[in-house]
Design a protein around this motif. Sequence first.
Motif, PDB file in Angstrom:
ATOM      1  N   THR A 149       1.558  12.314  -9.285  1.00  0.00           N
ATOM      2  CA  THR A 149       1.102  13.694  -9.040  1.00  0.00           C
ATOM      3  C   THR A 149       2.246  14.692  -9.149  1.00  0.00           C
ATOM      4  OG1 THR A 149       1.377  13.310  -6.660  1.00  0.00           O
ATOM      5  CG2 THR A 149      -0.836  13.005  -7.591  1.00  0.00           C
ATOM      6  N   ARG A 158       0.835  -1.213   0.000  1.00  0.00           N
ATOM      7  CA  ARG A 158       0.000   0.000   0.000  1.00  0.00           C
ATOM      8  C   ARG A 158       0.860   1.250   0.000  1.00  0.00           C
ATOM      9  NH1 ARG A 158      -3.073  -3.056   3.683  1.00  0.00           N
ATOM     10  NH2 ARG A 158      -2.178  -1.944   5.461  1.00  0.00           N
ATOM     11  N   GLU A 159       1.932   1.262   0.761  1.00  0.00           N
ATOM     12  CA  GLU A 159       2.830   2.414   0.748  1.00  0.00           C
ATOM     13  C   GLU A 159       3.457   2.595  -0.620  1.00  0.00           C
ATOM     14  OE1 GLU A 159       5.606   1.815   3.835  1.00  0.00           O
ATOM     15  OE2 GLU A 159       4.201   2.264   5.475  1.00  0.00           O
ATOM     16  N   ARG A 174       2.110   1.740  -3.487  1.00  0.00           N
ATOM     17  CA  ARG A 174       1.099   2.337  -4.383  1.00  0.00           C
ATOM     18  C   ARG A 174       0.914   3.829  -4.086  1.00  0.00           C
ATOM     19  NH1 ARG A 174      -1.561  -2.709  -3.613  1.00  0.00           N
ATOM     20  NH2 ARG A 174      -2.810  -1.837  -1.914  1.00  0.00           N
ATOM     21  N   ASP A 175       0.909   4.194  -2.785  1.00  0.00           N
ATOM     22  CA  ASP A 175       0.784   5.619  -2.439  1.00  0.00           C
ATOM     23  C   ASP A 175       1.966   6.416  -2.970  1.00  0.00           C
ATOM     24  OD1 ASP A 175      -1.570   5.068  -1.161  1.00  0.00           O
ATOM     25  OD2 ASP A 175      -0.664   4.905   0.841  1.00  0.00           O
ATOM     26  N   LEU A 176       3.148   5.866  -2.860  1.00  0.00           N
ATOM     27  CA  LEU A 176       4.332   6.557  -3.376  1.00  0.00           C
ATOM     28  C   LEU A 176       4.270   6.697  -4.885  1.00  0.00           C
ATOM     29  CD1 LEU A 176       7.121   4.977  -1.133  1.00  0.00           C
ATOM     30  CD2 LEU A 176       6.286   7.330  -1.065  1.00  0.00           C
ATOM     31  N   GLU A 177       3.793   5.636  -5.554  1.00  0.00           N
ATOM     32  CA  GLU A 177       3.658   5.725  -7.016  1.00  0.00           C
ATOM     33  C   GLU A 177       2.649   6.812  -7.398  1.00  0.00           C
ATOM     34  OE1 GLU A 177       2.605   1.851  -8.257  1.00  0.00           O
ATOM     35  OE2 GLU A 177       4.664   1.049  -8.195  1.00  0.00           O
ATOM     36  N   GLU A 178       1.551   6.871  -6.651  1.00  0.00           N
ATOM     37  CA  GLU A 178       0.575   7.940  -6.938  1.00  0.00           C
ATOM     38  C   GLU A 178       1.171   9.311  -6.673  1.00  0.00           C
ATOM     39  OE1 GLU A 178      -2.826   7.120  -4.607  1.00  0.00           O
ATOM     40  OE2 GLU A 178      -3.481   5.390  -5.799  1.00  0.00           O
ATOM     41  N   GLN A 179       1.951   9.436  -5.590  1.00  0.00           N
ATOM     42  CA  GLN A 179       2.599  10.720  -5.323  1.00  0.00           C
ATOM     43  C   GLN A 179       3.582  11.085  -6.418  1.00  0.00           C
ATOM     44  OE1 GLN A 179       4.328  10.699  -1.420  1.00  0.00           O
ATOM     45  NE2 GLN A 179       2.355  10.412  -0.362  1.00  0.00           N
TER      46      GLN A 179
END
Length: 639
Positions: free
Chosen positions: A605, A594-595, A597-602
């Motif tokens: 962005t 999950r982290e 995926r969050d980093l990839e989204e960041q």
Amino acid sequence: MEEVDKILIHSLRQTGTDIGEDVESVKQFSSELIVEAVVRCLRVIDPALGNGLSPSLPPGMSARFRLGMSLAQACQDLGYKGEIGYQTFLYSNEPEIRSLLMFLVEKLPRESAETSDQPAGKSVLLQKAIAAQIKAQLALPWLPPSCRLPLHYKTQTPGPSYSFHAQPLSVPYSLKGSSKKQPKEVREYYRDYLLPVTAQPSQPISVPASLLENHASELSAAQEWENEWNSQGLLTRLTPEEYRSRKRARLQKRIEEQLRSTAQPRPDSHSATRSTSDLAEFLNSFGGTSAGGNVLTKGTRFTHTEKFTFTQEPEKAAQQMAAAANSLPSSHQSEEDLKAQQQEEISGLQQQLQQLSVQIEEVGGEMRQLTVSISQVSDELKQREVRNTEKEDSVRVKKQTIDLLPDAENNLVKLQSLVESSAKRVVHLASQWEKHRGPLIDEHRRLKELCSNKEMESSRMLSEIKDLHDKIRQSADEAKKKEGLYKQLITEYETLPKDVSRSAYTMRILEIVGNIKKQKEEITKILSDTKELQKEINGLTGKLDRTFAVTDELVFKDAKKDESVRKSYKYLAALHENCTQLIQTIEDTGTIMREIRDLEEQIETEYGKKTVSNLEKILEDYKAIRQENSALAAKIREG
């Protein structure tokens, strides 16, 4: 996001933002376009807040930073809660700009948004184009003539200016004219002899001013007539033609009374004779009489004296001229003698003229005195006539009394009997009047009540008529608006491509709605599966803990007695510990995924924020600011 961007772009175009046709998303917005869109929205939302801001970026970097700070402060004053600063406009990214524009579009007044969504007529579109052109010209900075480029001469060089000079025009069809059919002669004059409106003024420059003046006077006259008819004309219960004719008759009557009062001589006035003669000349000029015939046939002493004097003077002048002609010698005289003789004649004539003017003034003074004395005598005569009539009446009464004195007793008896009979007659008449008075009073009350009811009914009908007039006017205005809207829709429909059908848009909308429904179903399914899995995991965890507790207790009891059981207990504890570590490892792995995926989204962005390009812009702006600072420092040192 495509649909959202299209809605945003459409709303920004309605506020006056110049967005090109090739721009289809917020991602394509440049810094200049963002600043212009924000300023246009601020001017529509709060003119006092947005009028002081420029819709274009200035060339200097310091001015750009100040403009960005001012825009950020204005958006915060409107209630924007997101993170905003000068970097939002100068080094923009797509999500921040989209959220800011959505906030501003939602803040736009609904009335203006509704009116902007509704199509208007050609005149409204023309007015909008004119207003946009004027705003664009006003937005340009003013430059002195010596600093203007050839591009600025078209917008900042004043054109030829002329004074507003209006002249009266003759128009065949006018609002001022009556609705009656025009006579045949008037129509022939309009058709054959009347010049066009553009040729009636003396100068072509006065045509626009004359047309505007004529149109404004017609509109004001129509408005005044409508107000007068609604306030006074309806109360008279007459038709408009009857009301106009009645008003015209009253006006003519007032003019006639004013002329009559002016024509009457005033003895106490200093210029009574002069006004009489002026009025006579006025009436002669209107009546078309000759010089010898006078309308005022009753002459005065002054007029007769003046006529005698001015009829005798030409005869004397003719005799003098004949005597002078006879006195001339037959021989040729010199020019000096002729001039001296003419000068003597002129001086003699001037003396005669002065004597005549003195005589005229004396006669005028005598006439004024005589008029005053005549007025006094006429007043005394009227008073004496009134006194004579009063004395005659008193003498007549005394004579009748004296005639009745010889037989006074019989006359008193007769008079008393006459008085008694008159009193009885009065009583009898009073009784008869009382008999007739009751029904008449009842009839009067009934008629009065009926009249009041009719007045109330007429006032109610008058108010209804006024309401109907207002409704008719409103309906006419709405009909005009709807007719313009219909024409605009027809023109837009004709300009639309014919190959695109309504069903295609309907199918597209239905597809979007279907996709949204599918996404909602999938989300709800995933949520339900997640809940089921969580329940199952919780159940298995509890079951595992309970099983381990029971097994641990049973094995621990046997481990005290048997060595092999003791080893199995150790293996059981090791297995439980390893399984716990394995479960913890799986949970940590999920957390790490999950982290990730969050980093990839960041990261995505951050890529969307154009960090690299913004850093390059910041470096370029930093260099530009350093150059400006060095230039300013050089100027300061030189100064």
